[in-house]
Scaffold this motif. Sequence first.
Motif, PDB file in Angstrom:
ATOM      1  N   ASN A 181       3.786   2.751 -11.324  1.00  0.00           N
ATOM      2  CA  ASN A 181       4.596   3.035 -10.136  1.00  0.00           C
ATOM      3  C   ASN A 181       3.736   2.968  -8.873  1.00  0.00           C
ATOM      4  O   ASN A 181       2.551   2.716  -8.932  1.00  0.00           O
ATOM      5  CB  ASN A 181       5.259   4.409 -10.265  1.00  0.00           C
ATOM      6  N   GLN A 182       4.377   3.164  -7.748  1.00  0.00           N
ATOM      7  CA  GLN A 182       3.696   3.208  -6.450  1.00  0.00           C
ATOM      8  C   GLN A 182       2.862   1.962  -6.206  1.00  0.00           C
ATOM      9  O   GLN A 182       1.732   2.032  -5.741  1.00  0.00           O
ATOM     10  CB  GLN A 182       2.752   4.413  -6.383  1.00  0.00           C
ATOM     11  N   LYS A 205      -2.800   4.124  -0.204  1.00  0.00           N
ATOM     12  CA  LYS A 205      -2.241   5.451   0.044  1.00  0.00           C
ATOM     13  C   LYS A 205      -3.350   6.496  -0.059  1.00  0.00           C
ATOM     14  O   LYS A 205      -4.246   6.394  -0.909  1.00  0.00           O
ATOM     15  CB  LYS A 205      -1.145   5.770  -0.975  1.00  0.00           C
ATOM     16  N   SER A 256      -4.807   9.859  -1.227  1.00  0.00           N
ATOM     17  CA  SER A 256      -4.559  10.807  -2.312  1.00  0.00           C
ATOM     18  C   SER A 256      -4.994  12.220  -1.945  1.00  0.00           C
ATOM     19  O   SER A 256      -4.235  13.171  -2.108  1.00  0.00           O
ATOM     20  CB  SER A 256      -5.274  10.364  -3.590  1.00  0.00           C
ATOM     21  N   ASP A 309      -1.756   3.672  -9.682  1.00  0.00           N
ATOM     22  CA  ASP A 309      -1.542   5.082  -9.994  1.00  0.00           C
ATOM     23  C   ASP A 309      -2.815   5.856 -10.341  1.00  0.00           C
ATOM     24  O   ASP A 309      -2.755   7.062 -10.574  1.00  0.00           O
ATOM     25  CB  ASP A 309      -0.467   5.263 -11.082  1.00  0.00           C
ATOM     26  N   THR A 362       3.750  10.746  -9.646  1.00  0.00           N
ATOM     27  CA  THR A 362       4.907  11.067  -8.817  1.00  0.00           C
ATOM     28  C   THR A 362       4.815  10.416  -7.443  1.00  0.00           C
ATOM     29  O   THR A 362       3.743  10.346  -6.850  1.00  0.00           O
ATOM     30  CB  THR A 362       5.045  12.596  -8.649  1.00  0.00           C
ATOM     31  N   ASP A 363       5.921   9.929  -6.955  1.00  0.00           N
ATOM     32  CA  ASP A 363       5.960   9.376  -5.597  1.00  0.00           C
ATOM     33  C   ASP A 363       5.939  10.468  -4.535  1.00  0.00           C
ATOM     34  O   ASP A 363       5.729  10.195  -3.365  1.00  0.00           O
ATOM     35  CB  ASP A 363       7.229   8.524  -5.407  1.00  0.00           C
ATOM     36  N   GLN A 364       6.174  11.710  -4.955  1.00  0.00           N
ATOM     37  CA  GLN A 364       6.210  12.821  -3.992  1.00  0.00           C
ATOM     38  C   GLN A 364       4.842  13.490  -3.865  1.00  0.00           C
ATOM     39  O   GLN A 364       4.750  14.661  -3.540  1.00  0.00           O
ATOM     40  CB  GLN A 364       7.259  13.867  -4.412  1.00  0.00           C
ATOM     41  N   TRP A 365       3.789  12.734  -4.136  1.00  0.00           N
ATOM     42  CA  TRP A 365       2.447  13.292  -4.054  1.00  0.00           C
ATOM     43  C   TRP A 365       2.114  13.682  -2.622  1.00  0.00           C
ATOM     44  O   TRP A 365       2.318  12.925  -1.683  1.00  0.00           O
ATOM     45  CB  TRP A 365       1.426  12.259  -4.542  1.00  0.00           C
ATOM     46  N   HIS A 366       1.606  14.903  -2.456  1.00  0.00           N
ATOM     47  CA  HIS A 366       1.183  15.361  -1.133  1.00  0.00           C
ATOM     48  C   HIS A 366      -0.335  15.479  -1.121  1.00  0.00           C
ATOM     49  O   HIS A 366      -0.891  16.282  -1.878  1.00  0.00           O
ATOM     50  CB  HIS A 366       1.818  16.717  -0.787  1.00  0.00           C
TER      51      HIS A 366
END
Length: 315
Positions: free
Chosen positions: A2-3, A169, A171, A190, A268-272
């Motif tokens: 994903n991502q 992105k 992390s 990922d 997860t795509d909702q990684w903060h």
Amino acid sequence: MNQLNEHGITHLRHVDLAVTDFETQRTFYKDTWGLTEQGRDGDLSYFAAEGSPEQYVIRLRRADEKRLDLISFGADSTQSVDALAQKLGSEGVQLVSEPGTLQTAGGGYGFRFFDIDGRTIEISTDVETRQHRAIEEGEAIPVRISHAVMNSNDPNRTRDFYANTLGFKLSDTLWGEHMGEMMHFMRCNDWHHSLAIARGPHTSVHHVSFEMRGLDEYMRGTGRVMRAGIKKIWGPGRHNAGNNTFSYFLDPSGNTMEYTTELEKIETDQWHPAVYDIADPMTQDQWGTADPMSEIIARDSFNAPDKGVFVAPPV
């Protein structure tokens, strides 16, 4: 997976180093570090990781000056390569070469450009894969290249370039009260990070990391390199950001190399992204087995100022 990266960048392929002590370095990577010399071509030597389909993960070039030649990332298609090259060119990024057939081991299709700090970056696709195999229990050799960390005297600017221009992105980030933001972990798939940007006094290689099969193989490899008399900078321990283990060594030409294992995958795509305070001992080493991070340890990975900034490698 994903991502996926919006520009089709898939993974870290290889890191290419120019060294003045070519034969010493060849011996180190073959006999001590556990890579396989896949081929020699004059002043070039290609090293593969037995568990990886990549033609090579480290390339050494005999040179009069030590430098980073380039970092190579894979792409998912020739269309992605072409589109990214066109995008970078239109945004004023200096291309070193236009998309075309690559002349290096494994061939493929790609192009090169200078990142914002002047490193040569290659994006490639359709590179031939090599016969690889499952690493067996107790076999303390690298499975694959894990990530590359680069020093920058303006890490936030470098982070923004990789995020905004190349679609990496963020992390996580390491932060210190006196130094501010110290390290940014960036991903293009990922894995928690394929690239990280460290705050350093100048543009240079901070370290290159290799994934081992598991904890036992990671510890056996760490011990083998220690017994060979190679300077261990830091470790063994387990980082908080990325949750991966670490043992850092200085190769004969002063580049830091790392054995790691169990690097986190982000599902997860909702990684903060978190900001970890380096003053917390748990940030650097959850196990407490490594010496506390110090200026002396940090300085070992500052490396010499890179002689290859905004100078394309000859090959």
